[in-house]
Design an enzyme around this catalytic site. Structure first.
Site, mmCIF file in Angstrom:
data_model
loop_
_atom_site.group_PDB
_atom_site.id
_atom_site.type_symbol
_atom_site.label_atom_id
_atom_site.label_comp_id
_atom_site.label_asym_id
_atom_site.label_seq_id
_atom_site.Cartn_x
_atom_site.Cartn_y
_atom_site.Cartn_z
ATOM 1 N N GLY A 46 8.623 11.469 -2.322
ATOM 2 C CA GLY A 46 9.784 10.433 -2.058
ATOM 3 C C GLY A 46 9.094 8.981 -1.494
ATOM 4 N N ASN A 179 10.307 -1.132 -6.778
ATOM 5 C CA ASN A 179 10.229 0.438 -7.362
ATOM 6 C C ASN A 179 11.265 0.410 -8.471
ATOM 7 O OD1 ASN A 179 8.734 2.502 -6.798
ATOM 8 N ND2 ASN A 179 9.071 2.677 -4.871
ATOM 9 N N GLY A 263 1.094 8.227 -6.371
ATOM 10 C CA GLY A 263 0.960 7.794 -4.910
ATOM 11 C C GLY A 263 0.343 6.603 -4.711
ATOM 12 N N ASP A 266 2.893 3.701 -2.873
ATOM 13 C CA ASP A 266 3.228 3.976 -1.732
ATOM 14 C C ASP A 266 2.233 3.556 -0.797
ATOM 15 O OD1 ASP A 266 5.693 4.507 -2.936
ATOM 16 O OD2 ASP A 266 5.257 6.805 -2.922
ATOM 17 N N ASP A 302 -0.022 13.365 -4.202
ATOM 18 C CA ASP A 302 0.672 11.918 -3.502
ATOM 19 C C ASP A 302 0.304 11.564 -2.451
ATOM 20 O OD1 ASP A 302 2.254 12.472 -5.975
ATOM 21 O OD2 ASP A 302 4.037 11.547 -5.017
#
Length: 346
Positions: A46, A179, A263, A266, A302
């Protein structure tokens, strides 16, 4: 630009609140097509919770807010994210909708061979709305971090995002990672246009050059998006450019021995936000973003342990020549931690 917002010393005020859907991720035990993979390992995924986990691991107070099902997968998400030190007390449980899950192949997401199978339609998180969420809790951080994934989940989620990006006096600093995931936008909705409109309401925007509405280069992105006080255009292996009022700062990316290209986006946002919370200059914020991204790129999953803050600060303070010759590979953050421990232990 610094992270402003609630100044109360009440315990419920945190550095960063991250709102968005997290799902249970199933990672393949072997390379190959999803049809051929015999078994999968469970993880979490997420964008917003990833940012919260990295920030908590880096020593900040972080709260993740979402909805998950009243099921075992929801239990796993709450427990796993909470184990990073993230406050999960405001996560709502939905007895009528499931926790989202997805499966992906082991390959690089940038290649045509990469497959992802989402099972998130009708998920608990898709029921996030102005009515079902605690807006005071969502606004209880110095920074509110959002992403363009949430508005694609449902009409209610889009309405919630419009409310949170509306400019109100006293709101926290609103951070928005564009995103853009075209596959999430269905029907006649122009996802790119929706995300551009939401970005205009944010204070700090992260956008990849490859997802920036077909515009050519950072300057063109800034011309189309003048409203945010701080705009960060990520340029992949070339680096990143930040626009802060009249200031324009570009920092090249690091040379990294990549283990898995997942990952990094983020992690970059988390590094930049960490430096923003510390009121560091924009150049150092970009460098901390690159360092966090390098941590993510040098592990299989991630999420990666961030570098020790002191060591990251020393690397971010290198001169341009030394920064340009820096090369990071697997294990570099653990080496940082051991070195820091040796310094503290005579």
């Amino acid at each position: 630009m610094t992270a402003t917002g609630p100044t109360s010393t009440a315990p419920d005020v945190v550095d960063v609140v991250a709102l968005g859907e997290s799902m249970v991720t199933f990672l393949p035990s072997l390379p190959g097509r999803l049809a051929d993979v015999p078994s999968f390992d469970r993880a979490i995924g997420g964008a917003e919770s990833n940012v919260a986990c990295v920030l908590a691991a880096a020593g900040h107070t972080a709260r993740w807010i979402s909805r998950v099902g009243a099921d075992g997968f929801g239990d796993h998400l709450v427990e796993a994210i909470g184990a990073y030190g993230v406050d999960v007390s405001a996560v709502r449980r939905d007895p009528d909708r499931p926790t989202g899950v997805y499966f992906r192949t082991a390959g690089d997401r940038a290649t045509d061979a990469h497959e992802v199978a989402y099972y998130r339609a009708g998920s608990a998180a898709s029921a996030m709305s102005v009515r079902t969420m605690d807006l005071d809790a969502i606004r209880s951080g110095r920074v509110l971090h959002l992403s363009g994934i949430t508005p694609a989940l449902s009409a209610d989620c889009l309405d919630l995002m419009r409310e949170l990006t509306a400019r109100h006096p006293g709101r926290p600093l609103v951070s928005f990672d564009v995103n853009h995931r075209p596959g999430l936008w269905r029907g006649d909705t122009d996802g790119a246009r929706v995300l551009l409109d939401l970005a205009r309401g944010a204070d700090l925007v992260f956008v990849g050059e490859d997802e920036a509405w077909g515009l050519g280069g950072p300057e063109a992105v800034r011309a189309a998006l003048p409203e945010p006080e701080l705009l960060v255009v990520k340029q992949g292996a070339s680096g990143a450019t930040a626009f802060h009022g009249p200031e324009v700062v570009s920092v090249p990316a690091l040379t990294v021995d990549v283990v898995a290209a997942v990952g990094a986006g983020d992690a970059f946002a988390a590094g930049f936000l960490s430096a923003t919370l510390r009121d560091l200059p924009v150049r150092e914020r970009l460098r901390h973003g690159h360092l966090m991204a390098a941590a993510a790129l040098t592990v299989p999953g991630d999420l990666a342990a961030p570098p020790a803050r002191g060591h990251a600060d020393r690397l971010a303070a290198l001169d341009d020549d030394a920064w340009g010759t820096l090369r990071l590979g697997p294990g570099w953050t653990q080496a940082d931690a051991r070195a820091e421990e040796e310094v503290r232990t005579p």
